[in-house]
Scaffold this active site. Structure first.
Site, PDB file in Angstrom:
ATOM      1  N   PHE A  26       8.190   4.588  -4.105  1.00 16.30           N
ATOM      2  CA  PHE A  26       8.063   6.001  -3.720  1.00 16.30           C
ATOM      3  C   PHE A  26       6.647   6.488  -4.015  1.00 16.30           C
ATOM      4  O   PHE A  26       6.423   7.496  -4.653  1.00 16.30           O
ATOM      5  CB  PHE A  26       9.126   6.840  -4.448  1.00 16.30           C
ATOM      6  CG  PHE A  26       9.483   8.109  -3.715  1.00 16.30           C
ATOM      7  CD1 PHE A  26       9.923   8.075  -2.396  1.00 16.30           C
ATOM      8  CD2 PHE A  26       9.387   9.343  -4.346  1.00 16.30           C
ATOM      9  CE1 PHE A  26      10.252   9.244  -1.713  1.00 16.30           C
ATOM     10  CE2 PHE A  26       9.721  10.518  -3.683  1.00 16.30           C
ATOM     11  CZ  PHE A  26      10.146  10.464  -2.367  1.00 16.30           C
TER      12      PHE A  26
ATOM     13  N   THR B 124       7.055  -1.118  -2.123  1.00 13.37           N
ATOM     14  CA  THR B 124       6.446  -1.146  -3.451  1.00 13.37           C
ATOM     15  C   THR B 124       5.008  -1.677  -3.289  1.00 13.37           C
ATOM     16  O   THR B 124       4.671  -2.255  -2.258  1.00 13.37           O
ATOM     17  CB  THR B 124       7.248  -2.058  -4.419  1.00 13.37           C
ATOM     18  OG1 THR B 124       7.286  -3.378  -3.876  1.00 13.37           O
ATOM     19  CG2 THR B 124       8.665  -1.541  -4.620  1.00 13.37           C
TER      20      THR B 124
ATOM     21  N   LYS C 226       2.535  -6.161   1.975  1.00 14.03           N
ATOM     22  CA  LYS C 226       1.878  -7.353   2.529  1.00 14.03           C
ATOM     23  C   LYS C 226       2.001  -8.581   1.633  1.00 14.03           C
ATOM     24  O   LYS C 226       1.919  -9.705   2.122  1.00 14.03           O
ATOM     25  CB  LYS C 226       0.390  -7.040   2.750  1.00 14.03           C
ATOM     26  CG  LYS C 226       0.174  -5.994   3.804  1.00 14.03           C
ATOM     27  CD  LYS C 226      -1.082  -5.184   3.588  1.00 14.03           C
ATOM     28  CE  LYS C 226      -0.851  -4.063   2.621  1.00 14.03           C
ATOM     29  NZ  LYS C 226      -1.928  -3.081   2.536  1.00 14.03           N
TER      30      LYS C 226
ATOM     31  N   GLY D 120      -1.710   0.012   9.634  1.00 18.64           N
ATOM     32  CA  GLY D 120      -1.149   1.330   9.340  1.00 18.64           C
ATOM     33  C   GLY D 120      -0.159   1.701  10.436  1.00 18.64           C
ATOM     34  O   GLY D 120       0.816   0.997  10.666  1.00 18.64           O
TER      35      GLY D 120
ATOM     36  N   GLY E 197      -5.944   8.463  -0.231  1.00 23.63           N
ATOM     37  CA  GLY E 197      -4.702   7.669  -0.210  1.00 23.63           C
ATOM     38  C   GLY E 197      -4.800   6.419   0.644  1.00 23.63           C
ATOM     39  O   GLY E 197      -3.785   5.851   1.037  1.00 23.63           O
TER      40      GLY E 197
ATOM     41  N   GLU F  98      -5.479   0.527  -1.926  1.00 26.64           N
ATOM     42  CA  GLU F  98      -4.328  -0.061  -2.610  1.00 26.64           C
ATOM     43  C   GLU F  98      -4.292   0.450  -4.043  1.00 26.64           C
ATOM     44  O   GLU F  98      -5.304   0.937  -4.566  1.00 26.64           O
ATOM     45  CB  GLU F  98      -4.458  -1.589  -2.639  1.00 26.64           C
ATOM     46  CG  GLU F  98      -4.432  -2.239  -1.282  1.00 26.64           C
ATOM     47  CD  GLU F  98      -3.127  -1.986  -0.534  1.00 26.64           C
ATOM     48  OE1 GLU F  98      -2.056  -2.275  -1.074  1.00 26.64           O
ATOM     49  OE2 GLU F  98      -3.181  -1.473   0.597  1.00 26.64           O
TER      50      GLU F  98
ATOM     51  N   ASP G 295      -6.823  -7.708   0.928  1.00 24.70           N
ATOM     52  CA  ASP G 295      -5.914  -6.970   1.811  1.00 24.70           C
ATOM     53  C   ASP G 295      -6.101  -7.439   3.256  1.00 24.70           C
ATOM     54  O   ASP G 295      -5.126  -7.707   3.966  1.00 24.70           O
ATOM     55  CB  ASP G 295      -6.197  -5.465   1.677  1.00 24.70           C
ATOM     56  CG  ASP G 295      -5.321  -4.636   2.594  1.00 24.70           C
ATOM     57  OD1 ASP G 295      -4.128  -4.469   2.288  1.00 24.70           O
ATOM     58  OD2 ASP G 295      -5.823  -4.178   3.641  1.00 24.70           O
TER      59      ASP G 295
ATOM     60  N   LYS H 166      -3.346  -9.497   5.795  1.00 26.41           N
ATOM     61  CA  LYS H 166      -3.014  -9.095   7.167  1.00 26.41           C
ATOM     62  C   LYS H 166      -3.352 -10.215   8.152  1.00 26.41           C
ATOM     63  O   LYS H 166      -2.635 -10.435   9.125  1.00 26.41           O
ATOM     64  CB  LYS H 166      -3.775  -7.807   7.511  1.00 26.41           C
ATOM     65  CG  LYS H 166      -3.264  -6.609   6.706  1.00 26.41           C
ATOM     66  CD  LYS H 166      -4.227  -5.453   6.769  1.00 26.41           C
ATOM     67  CE  LYS H 166      -3.713  -4.246   5.999  1.00 26.41           C
ATOM     68  NZ  LYS H 166      -4.738  -3.222   5.778  1.00 26.41           N
TER      69      LYS H 166
ATOM     70  N   GLY I 154      -2.969   5.083   5.442  1.00 24.89           N
ATOM     71  CA  GLY I 154      -2.498   6.458   5.251  1.00 24.89           C
ATOM     72  C   GLY I 154      -0.980   6.479   5.193  1.00 24.89           C
ATOM     73  O   GLY I 154      -0.321   5.684   5.865  1.00 24.89           O
TER      74      GLY I 154
END
Ligand code: HSE
Length: 338
Positions: A8, A96, A125, A154, A207, A210, A221, A225, A317
């Site tokens: 969350f 998470t 990821k 995103g 935001g 990571e 990251d 991907k 985002g």
């Protein structure tokens, strides 16, 4: 559709807001009524089989720092794994934070959900980059769906474009900017002459970064991907350890200026074909389709017949990634009603 939401943070909260705002339209247009019946974060969980109130969840998180303080339905200390095993629901949304050392806790969440016959939608990821093939096989074996659009780009439908829009053709290589944070940092260093640290602070405040921003700036990251794309689009059986990775931490203002003199910008570029898997800074000429600014991602697919196609969109985002999760949920619903 009963949803168990694991995580969350920026994305989890963005997703909760999105489905609460889109409510009736989702029912009218797609016949789905998503209901969050359980949420877990680091402090514990909140569970209500009749559905949790999104506004109350957000308020509780803001004030207490954890959803476990949710009035009457809070469960301090209860883990996401326990929710997956004990709370009934159709879909687990796993968001998470990405952990590339062992994929946890996301990896265990996803495996437990698939084994319990629950569909999974994830934007995490780590598990996908570390165990893509194993997780896809587990989903197939248990006859459930594992979708992961939010892992790449995103809200920009990069995986969907490659998977659906080029059917019949064969994609031979992928080249692009897959990380919004580093593109934002490099853009701000170029346009506003900010230092690396100043630009990183801005990206964190927005935001985009990571939980551990080293993931972004050191190229991991992008590498995650790239691994997901290589498995999904190029049908390669590769893992994170197969990627050659170099990040942007050592890019100096002098290198940025030098690039400008050559009518180019420094970009963190990910590249994959049947032989290569690489992430590294490169000079991209101004005016090239990959020379995009700010938090934008851009991916150029080269295919056998259609040639080069570039997809561009905001690559990070909370709200944007939440829109990819929603697309996956709608796809799951549509596949189930066929
Ligand atoms: N930190 C990631 C990025 C978030 O900046 O692209 C989206 O995956």
């Amino acid at each position: 559709m009963r949803i168990l939401l694991l995580g969350f943070g920026t994305v989890g909260q963005g997703f909760a807001k999105l489905i609460s705002e889109a409510g009736l339209e989702l029912l009218g247009s797609y016949g789905i009524r998503p209901r969050i019946v359980a949420v877990a974060d680091r402090g514990g969980a909140a569970v209500n089989l009749r559905g949790l109130d999104v506004e109350k969840l957000l308020q509780t998180k803001r004030k207490a720092g954890t959803v476990a303080a949710y009035p009457d339905h809070g469960k301090p200390g209860v883990s996401g794994l326990k929710l997956v095993e004990e709370v009934p629901g159709e879909v687990v949304v796993e968001v998470t934070p990405t952990n590339i050392r062992d994929g946890e806790p996301g990896l265990s969440h996803i495996m437990a959900a698939l084994k319990a016959g629950k569909h999974v939608v994830t934007a995490n990821k780590g598990p996908m980059a570390l165990a893509f093939q194993a997780l896809m096989e587990l989903a197939e074996y248990n006859r459930v769906t594992l979708r992961f659009s939010g892992c790449v780009g995103g809200g920009t439908p990069i995986l969907d474009f490659a998977g659906k829009c080029l059917v019949g053709d064969r994609i031979t290589s992928i080249k692009g900017i897959l990380n919004g944070t580093t593109n934002y940092i490099l853009t701000r260093m170029t346009d506003a002459k900010l230092s690396f640290d100043e630009a990183l602070k801005e990206a964190q405040a927005l935001g985009y970064a990571e939980a551990d921003p080293a993931m972004d700036v050191d190229g991991w990251d992008s590498a995650c991907k790239l691994v997901i794309l290589a498995n999904w689009v190029l049908e390669r059986k590769v893992r994170l350890e197969d990627v050659e990775v170099k990040g942007i931490r050592n890019i100096t203002p002098e290198e940025i200026e030098d690039a400008l003199k050559r009518k180019s910008h420094v970009k963190l570029i990910a590249y994959a074909d049947q032989d290569t898997l690489r992430v590294s800074p490169e000079l991209i000429p101004l005016g090239h389709p990959l020379c995009v600014s700010g938090v934008l991602n851009a991916v150029c697919f080269t295919s056998q017949y259609a040639g080069e196609e570039t997809v561009v969109g905001k690559g990070a985002g909370g709200a944007e990634t939440a829109s990819a999760i929603l697309r996956d949920l709608i796809n799951i619903k549509q596949a189930a009603s066929r």
